[in-house]
Design an enzyme around this catalytic site. Structure first.
Site, PDB file in Angstrom:
ATOM      1  N   SER A  45      22.819  16.932 -26.002  1.00 23.35           N
ATOM      2  CA  SER A  45      23.838  18.182 -26.095  1.00 23.35           C
ATOM      3  C   SER A  45      23.200  19.337 -26.437  1.00 23.35           C
ATOM      4  CB  SER A  45      25.033  17.619 -27.298  1.00 23.35           C
ATOM      5  OG  SER A  45      24.301  17.438 -28.692  1.00 23.35           O
ATOM      6  N   ASP A  83      17.839  11.116 -28.111  1.00 16.94           N
ATOM      7  CA  ASP A  83      18.573  10.537 -26.889  1.00 16.94           C
ATOM      8  C   ASP A  83      17.730  10.848 -25.709  1.00 16.94           C
ATOM      9  OD1 ASP A  83      21.011  10.150 -26.087  1.00 16.94           O
ATOM     10  OD2 ASP A  83      21.737  12.279 -26.383  1.00 16.94           O
ATOM     11  N   LYS A 112      18.341   6.441 -27.920  1.00 15.54           N
ATOM     12  CA  LYS A 112      19.690   6.078 -27.370  1.00 15.54           C
ATOM     13  C   LYS A 112      19.749   6.296 -25.759  1.00 15.54           C
ATOM     14  CE  LYS A 112      23.255   9.326 -27.904  1.00 15.54           C
ATOM     15  NZ  LYS A 112      23.652   9.537 -26.753  1.00 15.54           N
ATOM     16  N   GLU A 181      32.059   6.749 -27.025  1.00 19.25           N
ATOM     17  CA  GLU A 181      32.552   8.287 -26.802  1.00 19.25           C
ATOM     18  C   GLU A 181      33.774   8.419 -26.048  1.00 19.25           C
ATOM     19  OE1 GLU A 181      29.616  11.011 -25.788  1.00 19.25           O
ATOM     20  OE2 GLU A 181      31.139  12.886 -25.618  1.00 19.25           O
TER      21      GLU A 181
HETATM   22  O1  KIV Z   1      23.917  14.435 -27.025  1.00 17.76           O
HETATM   23  C1  KIV Z   1      24.680  13.947 -27.821  1.00 17.76           C
HETATM   24  O2  KIV Z   1      25.085  14.926 -28.812  1.00 17.76           O
HETATM   25  C2  KIV Z   1      25.391  12.918 -28.222  1.00 17.76           C
HETATM   26  C3  KIV Z   1      26.742  12.562 -29.014  1.00 17.76           C
HETATM   27  C4  KIV Z   1      27.807  13.385 -28.082  1.00 17.76           C
HETATM   28  C5  KIV Z   1      26.925  11.309 -29.308  1.00 17.76           C
HETATM   29  O3  KIV Z   1      25.411  11.950 -27.114  1.00 17.76           O
END
Ligand code: KIV
Length: 263
Positions: A45, A83, A112, A181
């Site tokens: 994000s 992520d 993730k 989500e």
């Molecule tokens: O990228 C991010 O911040 C996320 C959250 C929305 C869980 O994946």
């Protein structure tokens, strides 16, 4: 100071204590969040709130590694999740190569990836090679273009069944927790109960095993749009703008710097 979470303590918390996850993208904010959160997510994000892009898709592995390093340095006692950006885990081999790069170049505790049943083989391959994986099911921001927008999930019994299958496949593949989500709250509650690992919600109601929010949303710093599920705990944008306005007024009036700021 809270004790650093581990895969074991995260798993054990299910049914005992809701888990607190928050995003961070740099050392400065990570350090501020560390004492009150269980896990810090370096979310892709950042491509939107910090990169100014319309979606997360153009975040690169190099950028995620850079930001994950900064977060790990700022919050040395936090459980940090990196992520994996779009296009870096399309198959088992690519996913492992890229996750190893993250583990070797940062001190992230886990990665993730987005996807459920369809990503089970990738998750299994990662877990069997020493990579701790947090799953991500429901609304998948990296699928925004293929789905034609951000669509809330769990609106039909087919979607509910698929979400349960996704959560169970991700658990069976070896993930230690799952982010869910944009899912209807009653469905997210059922999904959460269908697995033994913690299910952390964002826009998924309160009957899950924890919550995650994007920090720039909950601090009111990101002004472009505010999703329904975000609670603003601070009007950060106004505070920052007022502070910068005071500074610029004082500079223009030659009121800053004063004697105490002068050598
Ligand atoms: O990228 C991010 O911040 C996320 C959250 C929305 C869980 O994946």
């Amino acid at each position: 100071m809270m004790k650093k979470m581990t895969i074991t303590s995260i798993k054990k918390s299910k049914g005992i204590q809701p888990l607190v996850m928050i995003t961070a993208y740099d050392a400065l904010f990570a350090k501020l969040f560390e004492s009150s959160s269980d896990m810090i997510l370096v979310g892709d994000s950042l491509n939107m709130s910090f990169g100014g892009k319309n979606d997360t898709l153009s975040a690169t592995l190099e950028q995620m590694i850079y930001h994950t390093n900064a977060v790990c340095l700022g919050a040395k006692d936090s459980f940090v999740i990196c992520d994996m950006p779009f296009g870096t885990y399309c198959n088992k081999e690519e996913a492992l190569k890229n996750s190893i790069k993250v583990f070797q170049e940062t001190s992230a505790d886990a990665i993730k990836i987005e996807g459920g049943e369809d990503k089970a083989d990738v998750i299994k391959h990662l877990c069997s090679n020493g990579i701790a994986v947090c799953g991500h099911i429901g609304l998948l921001p990296q699928a925004v273009r293929s789905e034609g927008g951000y669509k809330v999930k769990g609106k039909s019994s087919e979607e509910e069944l698929q979400l349960i299958k996704d959560a169970q496949a991700v658990e069976e593949a070896g993930a230690f927790c799952i982010v869910i989500e944009g899912v209807k709250a009653d469905v997210a509650a059922v999904v959460s109960k269908s697995v033994k690992i913690p299910v952390i919600g964002i826009g998924a109601g309160k009957d899950v095993d924890g919550q995650v929010l994007v920090f720039s949303d909950m601090l009111g710093l990101f002004e472009e749009f505010t999703p329904k599920f975000v609670k603003k705990y601070l009007d950060g944008a106004s505070l920052v703008k007022n502070a910068i306005k005071s500074y610029s007024d004082e500079v223009r009036l030659r009121e800053f710097p004063q004697e105490i700021h002068t050598y």
